[in-house]
Design a protein around this motif. Structure first.
Motif, PDB file in Angstrom:
ATOM      1  N   ALA A 142       0.834  -1.209   0.000  1.00  0.00           N
ATOM      2  CA  ALA A 142       0.000   0.000   0.000  1.00  0.00           C
ATOM      3  C   ALA A 142       0.869   1.260   0.000  1.00  0.00           C
ATOM      4  O   ALA A 142       0.552   2.235  -0.692  1.00  0.00           O
ATOM      5  CB  ALA A 142      -0.936  -0.010   1.208  1.00  0.00           C
ATOM      6  N   MET A 143       1.972   1.244   0.750  1.00  0.00           N
ATOM      7  CA  MET A 143       2.877   2.401   0.760  1.00  0.00           C
ATOM      8  C   MET A 143       3.516   2.599  -0.611  1.00  0.00           C
ATOM      9  O   MET A 143       3.626   3.733  -1.094  1.00  0.00           O
ATOM     10  CB  MET A 143       3.962   2.209   1.820  1.00  0.00           C
ATOM     11  CG  MET A 143       3.513   2.470   3.228  1.00  0.00           C
ATOM     12  SD  MET A 143       3.108   4.199   3.515  1.00  0.00           S
ATOM     13  CE  MET A 143       4.716   4.975   3.389  1.00  0.00           C
ATOM     14  N   ILE A 144       3.928   1.524  -1.262  1.00  0.00           N
ATOM     15  CA  ILE A 144       4.541   1.628  -2.590  1.00  0.00           C
ATOM     16  C   ILE A 144       3.526   2.169  -3.588  1.00  0.00           C
ATOM     17  O   ILE A 144       3.840   3.011  -4.430  1.00  0.00           O
ATOM     18  CB  ILE A 144       5.099   0.266  -3.030  1.00  0.00           C
ATOM     19  CG1 ILE A 144       6.270  -0.132  -2.131  1.00  0.00           C
ATOM     20  CG2 ILE A 144       5.526   0.284  -4.491  1.00  0.00           C
ATOM     21  CD1 ILE A 144       6.698  -1.580  -2.241  1.00  0.00           C
ATOM     22  N   GLU A 145       2.281   1.712  -3.474  1.00  0.00           N
ATOM     23  CA  GLU A 145       1.235   2.169  -4.387  1.00  0.00           C
ATOM     24  C   GLU A 145       0.919   3.650  -4.228  1.00  0.00           C
ATOM     25  O   GLU A 145       0.501   4.297  -5.178  1.00  0.00           O
ATOM     26  CB  GLU A 145      -0.028   1.328  -4.193  1.00  0.00           C
ATOM     27  CG  GLU A 145       0.128  -0.087  -4.735  1.00  0.00           C
ATOM     28  CD  GLU A 145      -1.024  -1.009  -4.364  1.00  0.00           C
ATOM     29  OE1 GLU A 145      -1.868  -0.637  -3.511  1.00  0.00           O
ATOM     30  OE2 GLU A 145      -1.075  -2.123  -4.916  1.00  0.00           O
ATOM     31  N   THR A 146       1.137   4.221  -3.033  1.00  0.00           N
ATOM     32  CA  THR A 146       0.906   5.663  -2.846  1.00  0.00           C
ATOM     33  C   THR A 146       1.986   6.498  -3.516  1.00  0.00           C
ATOM     34  O   THR A 146       1.803   7.698  -3.731  1.00  0.00           O
ATOM     35  CB  THR A 146       0.880   6.060  -1.352  1.00  0.00           C
ATOM     36  OG1 THR A 146       2.179   5.877  -0.784  1.00  0.00           O
ATOM     37  CG2 THR A 146      -0.176   5.303  -0.583  1.00  0.00           C
TER      38      THR A 146
END
Length: 168
Positions: A142-146
């Protein structure tokens, strides 16, 4: 007539030894080598808390709890005080220009949520974990996707390829 000399006493026959016995016998004659080997075994166990296969499979155990606070873009503290460093994630440090955005993104993703983490080892007195929210979402993914963090290729070995950001 020649005089007969008595036969010399017979030496007892040596028992056949196995290679393991002979190795142990040789090592017993070299106490310094034995100490070095023992030290190496203990040091290896102490400094390498997980193997790459353990990291890939997440087999070192699980821990869970509510997030108490976020420290930066890749570290948070559980309610019981354990500090968790997110596995496979490379987020900017707090004191860099991009740091506050990464910290804020992690706060939005985990908030005060309940998380479950696969224990992947330890780093700087923090548990390294692959963590999931109650709905099953991977926190690092989720952090990478942000776009506020990338995968840490040295450890992730491409596990998060396709989530955006850096490809390993």
């Amino acid at each position: 007539m020649a005089t007969l000399h008595p036969l010399p006493p017979r030496r007892p026959r040596k028992r056949a030894t196995t290679s393991k016995q002979s190795t142990l016998r040789r090592l017993s004659r070299q106490p310094l080598l034995v100490l070095v080997l023992i030290f190496a075994a203990v040091a290896t166990d102490r400094f390498y808390t997980s193997t790459d296969s353990d990291a890939a499979a997440g087999t070192n155990g699980a821990l869970s709890g509510h997030v108490e606070r976020v420290i930066d873009g890749d570290t948070f503290v559980l309610a019981d005080g354990r500090r968790i460093r997110l596995w496979g994630l490379d987020a900017p440090e707090r004191d860099t220009a991009e740091g506050p955005a990464a910290t804020a993104a992690l706060e939005v993703i985990v908030g005060r949520s309940f998380v479950t983490c696969d224990d992947m080892g330890e780093s700087y007195n923090r548990t390294v974990g692959r963590c999931y929210l109650a709905d099953g979402r991977d926190v690092s993914r989720a952090m990478i996707e942000t776009g506020t963090a990338d995968q840490y290729c040295r450890f992730s070995k491409g596990y998060y390829n396709g989530a955006g950001g850096r490809t390993c």
